[in-house]
Design a protein around this motif. Structure first.
Motif, mmCIF file in Angstrom:
data_model
loop_
_atom_site.group_PDB
_atom_site.id
_atom_site.type_symbol
_atom_site.label_atom_id
_atom_site.label_comp_id
_atom_site.label_asym_id
_atom_site.label_seq_id
_atom_site.Cartn_x
_atom_site.Cartn_y
_atom_site.Cartn_z
ATOM 1 N N LEU A 192 0.830 -1.199 0.000
ATOM 2 C CA LEU A 192 0.000 0.000 0.000
ATOM 3 C C LEU A 192 0.870 1.257 0.000
ATOM 4 O O LEU A 192 0.571 2.222 -0.715
ATOM 5 N N THR A 193 1.953 1.244 0.741
ATOM 6 C CA THR A 193 2.861 2.391 0.783
ATOM 7 C C THR A 193 3.489 2.643 -0.581
ATOM 8 O O THR A 193 3.573 3.784 -1.032
ATOM 9 N N VAL A 194 3.929 1.593 -1.246
ATOM 10 C CA VAL A 194 4.520 1.739 -2.582
ATOM 11 C C VAL A 194 3.481 2.262 -3.566
ATOM 12 O O VAL A 194 3.765 3.150 -4.375
ATOM 13 N N PHE A 195 2.260 1.750 -3.495
ATOM 14 C CA PHE A 195 1.196 2.225 -4.374
ATOM 15 C C PHE A 195 0.900 3.702 -4.130
ATOM 16 O O PHE A 195 0.735 4.468 -5.079
ATOM 17 N N LEU A 196 0.822 4.112 -2.872
ATOM 18 C CA LEU A 196 0.545 5.512 -2.562
ATOM 19 C C LEU A 196 1.679 6.425 -3.018
ATOM 20 O O LEU A 196 1.435 7.539 -3.484
ATOM 21 N N ALA A 197 2.915 5.966 -2.886
ATOM 22 C CA ALA A 197 4.049 6.758 -3.365
ATOM 23 C C ALA A 197 3.952 6.951 -4.874
ATOM 24 O O ALA A 197 4.181 8.054 -5.385
ATOM 25 N N TYR A 198 3.613 5.896 -5.600
ATOM 26 C CA TYR A 198 3.441 5.997 -7.046
ATOM 27 C C TYR A 198 2.296 6.948 -7.387
ATOM 28 O O TYR A 198 2.392 7.760 -8.311
ATOM 29 N N ALA A 199 1.203 6.865 -6.631
ATOM 30 C CA ALA A 199 0.050 7.730 -6.891
ATOM 31 C C ALA A 199 0.400 9.196 -6.672
ATOM 32 O O ALA A 199 -0.015 10.061 -7.448
ATOM 33 N N VAL A 200 1.175 9.482 -5.629
ATOM 34 C CA VAL A 200 1.577 10.870 -5.371
ATOM 35 C C VAL A 200 2.467 11.380 -6.494
ATOM 36 O O VAL A 200 2.284 12.495 -6.993
ATOM 37 N N LEU A 201 3.428 10.585 -6.917
ATOM 38 C CA LEU A 201 4.337 11.020 -7.991
ATOM 39 C C LEU A 201 3.601 11.200 -9.315
ATOM 40 O O LEU A 201 3.852 12.162 -10.041
ATOM 41 N N SER A 202 2.690 10.305 -9.647
ATOM 42 C CA SER A 202 1.974 10.447 -10.910
ATOM 43 C C SER A 202 0.964 11.591 -10.851
ATOM 44 O O SER A 202 0.707 12.242 -11.856
ATOM 45 N N HIS A 203 0.420 11.864 -9.689
ATOM 46 C CA HIS A 203 -0.545 12.953 -9.540
ATOM 47 C C HIS A 203 0.117 14.307 -9.731
ATOM 48 O O HIS A 203 -0.496 15.243 -10.238
#
Length: 140
Positions: A22-33
């Motif tokens: 979940l942490t890795v997914f959220l990090a990716y979501a923040v960077l792509s956002h």
């Protein structure tokens, strides 16, 4: 979990791996956002963004601290050193404190991203373009 060791025995290992995923997914979501301007973020902007941004001068300064490579590298070294001490009974409190600073940095980063057009360090750092006050005439 490292502050209260008895709690770690109650949490299954699969839950920890799910938390890491979940942490890795959220990090990716923040960077792509951050690569695009979304409608939700624009709607969340206050109508008086300049006055709101003036209240966050400390957060803006903290956001710009890591422009210095020496400071950023030093902070990364502290984070890594605290991770090594996370298994020590007393070192885990230092690790928790460093994790709290990481959470604060994420909070600062989100605030800075949202109000970046009104950030004094970004605006006055050379990227702001001023229009000339008088019309330019060319003599030929």
């Amino acid at each position: 979990m490292t502050i209260i060791p008895a709690l770690s025995a109650l949490v299954p290992l699969a839950a920890l791996f799910a938390l890491v995923a979940l942490t890795v997914f959220l990090a990716y979501a923040v960077l792509s956002h951050n690569r695009q301007l979304c409608e939700r973020c624009v709607r969340a902007l206050p109508l008086d963004a300049a006055s709101v941004a003036s209240r966050y001068s400390l957060r803006f300064r903290v956001a710009h601290l890591f422009e210095s490579k020496l400071l950023a590298g030093s902070y990364l070294a502290v984070v890594l050193a605290s991770a090594l001490l996370s298994t020590h009974p007393i070192g885990r409190y230092g690790w928790a404190a460093v994790q709290a600073t990481l959470a604060y940095l994420l909070f600062v980063y989100v605030t800075h991203q949202r109000l970046q057009p009104w950030c004094p360090q970004c605006r006055n750092g050379g990227s702001e373009i001023h229009a000339p006050a008088e019309p330019v005439t060319i003599n030929s």
